[in-house]
Design a protein around this motif. Sequence first.
Motif, PDB file in Angstrom:
ATOM      1  N   ARG A 124     -18.764 -40.891 -17.011  1.00  0.00           N
ATOM      2  CA  ARG A 124     -19.178 -39.350 -16.396  1.00  0.00           C
ATOM      3  C   ARG A 124     -19.179 -38.203 -17.531  1.00  0.00           C
ATOM      4  NH1 ARG A 124     -15.417 -42.031 -13.317  1.00  0.00           N
ATOM      5  NH2 ARG A 124     -13.911 -40.994 -14.526  1.00  0.00           N
ATOM      6  N   THR A 125     -18.976 -38.526 -18.635  1.00  0.00           N
ATOM      7  CA  THR A 125     -18.888 -37.573 -19.671  1.00  0.00           C
ATOM      8  C   THR A 125     -20.267 -37.055 -19.928  1.00  0.00           C
ATOM      9  OG1 THR A 125     -17.033 -38.832 -20.773  1.00  0.00           O
ATOM     10  CG2 THR A 125     -18.005 -36.963 -22.049  1.00  0.00           C
ATOM     11  N   LYS A 126     -20.355 -35.846 -19.945  1.00  0.00           N
ATOM     12  CA  LYS A 126     -21.684 -35.181 -20.029  1.00  0.00           C
ATOM     13  C   LYS A 126     -21.960 -34.321 -21.652  1.00  0.00           C
ATOM     14  CE  LYS A 126     -25.906 -33.781 -18.385  1.00  0.00           C
ATOM     15  NZ  LYS A 126     -25.806 -32.910 -17.151  1.00  0.00           N
ATOM     16  N   ALA A 127     -20.873 -33.722 -21.779  1.00  0.00           N
ATOM     17  CA  ALA A 127     -20.766 -32.858 -23.169  1.00  0.00           C
ATOM     18  C   ALA A 127     -19.531 -32.732 -23.798  1.00  0.00           C
ATOM     19  CB  ALA A 127     -21.363 -31.708 -22.847  1.00  0.00           C
ATOM     20  N   ILE A 128     -19.677 -32.419 -25.136  1.00  0.00           N
ATOM     21  CA  ILE A 128     -18.325 -32.065 -25.827  1.00  0.00           C
ATOM     22  C   ILE A 128     -18.377 -30.437 -25.978  1.00  0.00           C
ATOM     23  CG2 ILE A 128     -17.227 -32.391 -28.092  1.00  0.00           C
ATOM     24  CD1 ILE A 128     -18.212 -35.061 -28.135  1.00  0.00           C
ATOM     25  N   LEU A 129     -17.284 -30.000 -25.989  1.00  0.00           N
ATOM     26  CA  LEU A 129     -17.430 -28.319 -26.143  1.00  0.00           C
ATOM     27  C   LEU A 129     -16.252 -28.508 -27.686  1.00  0.00           C
ATOM     28  CD1 LEU A 129     -17.710 -25.346 -25.750  1.00  0.00           C
ATOM     29  CD2 LEU A 129     -15.712 -25.512 -24.019  1.00  0.00           C
ATOM     30  N   LEU A 130     -16.869 -28.316 -28.548  1.00  0.00           N
ATOM     31  CA  LEU A 130     -16.170 -28.285 -30.061  1.00  0.00           C
ATOM     32  C   LEU A 130     -16.100 -26.580 -30.257  1.00  0.00           C
ATOM     33  CD1 LEU A 130     -18.380 -29.312 -33.033  1.00  0.00           C
ATOM     34  CD2 LEU A 130     -16.904 -27.436 -33.064  1.00  0.00           C
ATOM     35  N   GLY A 141     -18.686 -33.000 -38.359  1.00  0.00           N
ATOM     36  CA  GLY A 141     -19.468 -34.290 -38.683  1.00  0.00           C
ATOM     37  C   GLY A 141     -18.929 -35.237 -37.578  1.00  0.00           C
ATOM     38  N   PRO A 142     -17.914 -35.823 -37.651  1.00  0.00           N
ATOM     39  CA  PRO A 142     -17.563 -36.661 -36.720  1.00  0.00           C
ATOM     40  C   PRO A 142     -17.754 -36.384 -35.255  1.00  0.00           C
ATOM     41  CG  PRO A 142     -15.800 -36.633 -38.335  1.00  0.00           C
ATOM     42  CD  PRO A 142     -16.738 -35.266 -38.558  1.00  0.00           C
ATOM     43  N   ILE A 143     -17.587 -35.311 -34.939  1.00  0.00           N
ATOM     44  CA  ILE A 143     -17.931 -34.934 -33.455  1.00  0.00           C
ATOM     45  C   ILE A 143     -19.445 -35.146 -33.096  1.00  0.00           C
ATOM     46  CG2 ILE A 143     -17.708 -32.775 -31.670  1.00  0.00           C
ATOM     47  CD1 ILE A 143     -15.590 -31.992 -33.186  1.00  0.00           C
ATOM     48  N   LEU A 144     -20.198 -34.754 -34.124  1.00  0.00           N
ATOM     49  CA  LEU A 144     -21.636 -34.738 -33.690  1.00  0.00           C
ATOM     50  C   LEU A 144     -22.167 -36.153 -33.846  1.00  0.00           C
ATOM     51  CD1 LEU A 144     -23.155 -31.867 -36.073  1.00  0.00           C
ATOM     52  CD2 LEU A 144     -22.509 -31.930 -33.645  1.00  0.00           C
ATOM     53  N   GLU A 145     -21.415 -37.047 -34.761  1.00  0.00           N
ATOM     54  CA  GLU A 145     -21.705 -38.566 -34.628  1.00  0.00           C
ATOM     55  C   GLU A 145     -21.319 -39.125 -33.190  1.00  0.00           C
ATOM     56  OE1 GLU A 145     -19.776 -40.134 -37.995  1.00  0.00           O
ATOM     57  OE2 GLU A 145     -20.957 -39.019 -39.497  1.00  0.00           O
ATOM     58  N   ILE A 146     -20.187 -38.762 -33.057  1.00  0.00           N
ATOM     59  CA  ILE A 146     -19.784 -39.354 -31.545  1.00  0.00           C
ATOM     60  C   ILE A 146     -20.567 -38.911 -30.484  1.00  0.00           C
ATOM     61  CG2 ILE A 146     -17.896 -39.079 -29.633  1.00  0.00           C
ATOM     62  CD1 ILE A 146     -15.820 -38.893 -31.973  1.00  0.00           C
ATOM     63  N   ALA A 147     -21.146 -37.728 -30.471  1.00  0.00           N
ATOM     64  CA  ALA A 147     -22.008 -37.202 -29.606  1.00  0.00           C
ATOM     65  C   ALA A 147     -23.371 -37.979 -29.408  1.00  0.00           C
ATOM     66  CB  ALA A 147     -22.294 -35.759 -29.704  1.00  0.00           C
ATOM     67  N   GLN A 148     -23.706 -38.202 -30.744  1.00  0.00           N
ATOM     68  CA  GLN A 148     -25.259 -38.757 -30.836  1.00  0.00           C
ATOM     69  C   GLN A 148     -25.168 -40.176 -30.490  1.00  0.00           C
ATOM     70  OE1 GLN A 148     -26.525 -38.984 -34.826  1.00  0.00           O
ATOM     71  NE2 GLN A 148     -28.845 -39.309 -33.944  1.00  0.00           N
ATOM     72  N   LYS A 149     -23.870 -40.930 -30.562  1.00  0.00           N
ATOM     73  CA  LYS A 149     -23.660 -42.195 -30.209  1.00  0.00           C
ATOM     74  C   LYS A 149     -23.734 -42.425 -28.693  1.00  0.00           C
ATOM     75  CE  LYS A 149     -20.255 -45.818 -30.655  1.00  0.00           C
ATOM     76  NZ  LYS A 149     -18.865 -46.362 -31.260  1.00  0.00           N
ATOM     77  N   HIS A 150     -22.937 -41.496 -28.050  1.00  0.00           N
ATOM     78  CA  HIS A 150     -23.041 -41.565 -26.670  1.00  0.00           C
ATOM     79  C   HIS A 150     -23.977 -40.993 -25.686  1.00  0.00           C
ATOM     80  CE1 HIS A 150     -19.197 -43.984 -26.875  1.00  0.00           C
ATOM     81  NE2 HIS A 150     -18.894 -43.345 -27.918  1.00  0.00           N
ATOM     82  N   GLY A 151     -24.702 -40.167 -26.428  1.00  0.00           N
ATOM     83  CA  GLY A 151     -25.879 -39.365 -25.747  1.00  0.00           C
ATOM     84  C   GLY A 151     -25.458 -38.127 -25.058  1.00  0.00           C
ATOM     85  N   LEU A 152     -24.230 -37.477 -25.836  1.00  0.00           N
ATOM     86  CA  LEU A 152     -23.785 -36.333 -25.416  1.00  0.00           C
ATOM     87  C   LEU A 152     -24.263 -34.931 -25.642  1.00  0.00           C
ATOM     88  CD1 LEU A 152     -20.092 -37.457 -25.414  1.00  0.00           C
ATOM     89  CD2 LEU A 152     -21.427 -37.752 -23.644  1.00  0.00           C
ATOM     90  N   LYS A 153     -24.286 -34.001 -24.765  1.00  0.00           N
ATOM     91  CA  LYS A 153     -24.515 -32.527 -25.459  1.00  0.00           C
ATOM     92  C   LYS A 153     -23.346 -31.980 -26.149  1.00  0.00           C
ATOM     93  CE  LYS A 153     -28.957 -32.235 -23.396  1.00  0.00           C
ATOM     94  NZ  LYS A 153     -30.044 -31.996 -24.187  1.00  0.00           N
ATOM     95  N   VAL A 154     -23.855 -31.006 -27.106  1.00  0.00           N
ATOM     96  CA  VAL A 154     -22.689 -30.349 -27.783  1.00  0.00           C
ATOM     97  C   VAL A 154     -22.939 -28.880 -27.692  1.00  0.00           C
ATOM     98  CG1 VAL A 154     -21.515 -30.018 -30.082  1.00  0.00           C
ATOM     99  CG2 VAL A 154     -22.292 -32.194 -29.472  1.00  0.00           C
ATOM    100  N   ILE A 155     -21.778 -28.217 -27.061  1.00  0.00           N
ATOM    101  CA  ILE A 155     -21.676 -26.843 -27.223  1.00  0.00           C
ATOM    102  C   ILE A 155     -20.728 -26.532 -28.194  1.00  0.00           C
ATOM    103  CG2 ILE A 155     -21.131 -24.524 -26.087  1.00  0.00           C
ATOM    104  CD1 ILE A 155     -21.824 -26.148 -23.560  1.00  0.00           C
ATOM    105  N   CYS A 171     -21.194 -22.290 -39.459  1.00  0.00           N
ATOM    106  CA  CYS A 171     -20.743 -22.395 -38.381  1.00  0.00           C
ATOM    107  C   CYS A 171     -21.418 -21.503 -37.262  1.00  0.00           C
ATOM    108  CB  CYS A 171     -19.089 -21.767 -37.998  1.00  0.00           C
ATOM    109  SG  CYS A 171     -18.081 -22.872 -39.142  1.00  0.00           S
ATOM    110  N   GLY A 172     -21.801 -22.257 -36.278  1.00  0.00           N
ATOM    111  CA  GLY A 172     -23.069 -21.626 -35.260  1.00  0.00           C
ATOM    112  C   GLY A 172     -24.233 -22.245 -35.292  1.00  0.00           C
ATOM    113  N   SER A 173     -24.311 -23.314 -36.337  1.00  0.00           N
ATOM    114  CA  SER A 173     -25.451 -23.971 -36.632  1.00  0.00           C
ATOM    115  C   SER A 173     -25.719 -25.250 -36.073  1.00  0.00           C
ATOM    116  CB  SER A 173     -26.068 -24.054 -37.980  1.00  0.00           C
ATOM    117  OG  SER A 173     -25.027 -24.896 -38.872  1.00  0.00           O
ATOM    118  N   PHE A 174     -24.541 -25.770 -35.470  1.00  0.00           N
ATOM    119  CA  PHE A 174     -24.338 -26.898 -34.977  1.00  0.00           C
ATOM    120  C   PHE A 174     -24.520 -27.291 -33.554  1.00  0.00           C
ATOM    121  CE2 PHE A 174     -21.580 -26.324 -38.816  1.00  0.00           C
ATOM    122  CZ  PHE A 174     -22.140 -27.195 -39.646  1.00  0.00           C
ATOM    123  N   GLY A 175     -24.912 -28.436 -33.362  1.00  0.00           N
ATOM    124  CA  GLY A 175     -24.813 -28.692 -31.546  1.00  0.00           C
ATOM    125  C   GLY A 175     -26.087 -28.123 -31.143  1.00  0.00           C
TER     126      GLY A 175
END
Length: 375
Positions: A124-130, A141-155, A171-175
């Motif tokens: 049910r996980t849709k996104a990560i709010l970083l 870095g690790p957060i973006l890797e996890i998001a890509q691995k699981h197909g999650l959006k990142v805010i 900062c502000g250039s990620f996700g």
Amino acid sequence: MEMSSFIPVNKPLLDGKEKQYLIECIESGWISSEGPFVEEFERRFAARVGRKHGVAVCNGTAAIDAAVEAIGIGPGDEVIVPTFTIISCIGQILRNGAWPIFIDSNPQTWNMDVGQIEKKITPRTKAILLVHVYGLPADVGPILEIAQKHGLKVIEDAAEMHGQTYCGKPCGSFGDLSIFSFYPNKHITTGEGGMVVTDDDELASTCRSLRNLCFQQQRRFVHDRLGWNLRMTNMQAALGLAQLERLDEFVQRKRAMGARYNELLHGLPGVQLPLQQTDYAQNIYWVYGIVLDASLGFDAHEAMHRLEEKRIGTRPFFYPLHLQPLLQEKYSSHKGAYPVAERMGEQGLYLPSGMALTMEQIDTVAKTVRDVLAQ
């Protein structure tokens, strides 16, 4: 002490071109969101953080709400969120019928503990709010890797990170989307205000529509979707543009403040000072936070009361989201599950940290803190 000697927790610095730009707004008659400063502020701020699009809004909370709505968080979805952050981060998640899934904090950086994220992911996980907290960025870095691995959006919530970098990148250039706040205690202020930044054309278009009541382009008062009036005024953007012009100066000023506090409070028993740097960033000291050890015999609220009596302004740390009364029906069994965030919520506070703070005031604050904690 006299009343005039009170040292507030924050006072912005407005001695650049703010007055000049505001007078220009008034004399031109452009005071609404239609004025030219809005687009210029969006363009220059987005460029500063390495983004293609900037969408100025009325505050940082509105920026988060628009971002959550734009990526399509809906009923039954789950969003990974640090529990140690402001309530704004979960407002639109809850309103949309989704659920925040909380992560505890790293005890040194005070940001979300990246090592706990992956085990909380479900179908049910849709996104990560970083969320970057207080002065150091989260370990992106690790957060973006996890998001890509699981197909999650990142805010990316970079509300407090104006001018900060992660591994040399802004900062502000990620996700997929990043958000900023321009509240008066931020490095750049517009009084109230916020910004969504993104490289995605469609997400930018969606956010622009959401901030403007979702008017159809061809038929203004016809709507296919509900939005909000989240518009930033030309006067706010004028302030923001004047502040943005001085961001590098402001970053240096904040780091000098942090260094002075570090020097004066070093070795103070029972007090955790902010971590000065990690292998990916140097602290930007958005605020100067301290965490008290329980051995002192009193919590942050008692320390704040004692400092207020000495005419020193303070603020408490964030109170963990899983302990918020409005969430107790869902999360009451979670008490004790996030010990680092819970400790910081009880024992953390920050000292005067505003951009206009002088070194002499820092000296006074530090001496008072030493005296109060020694009682």
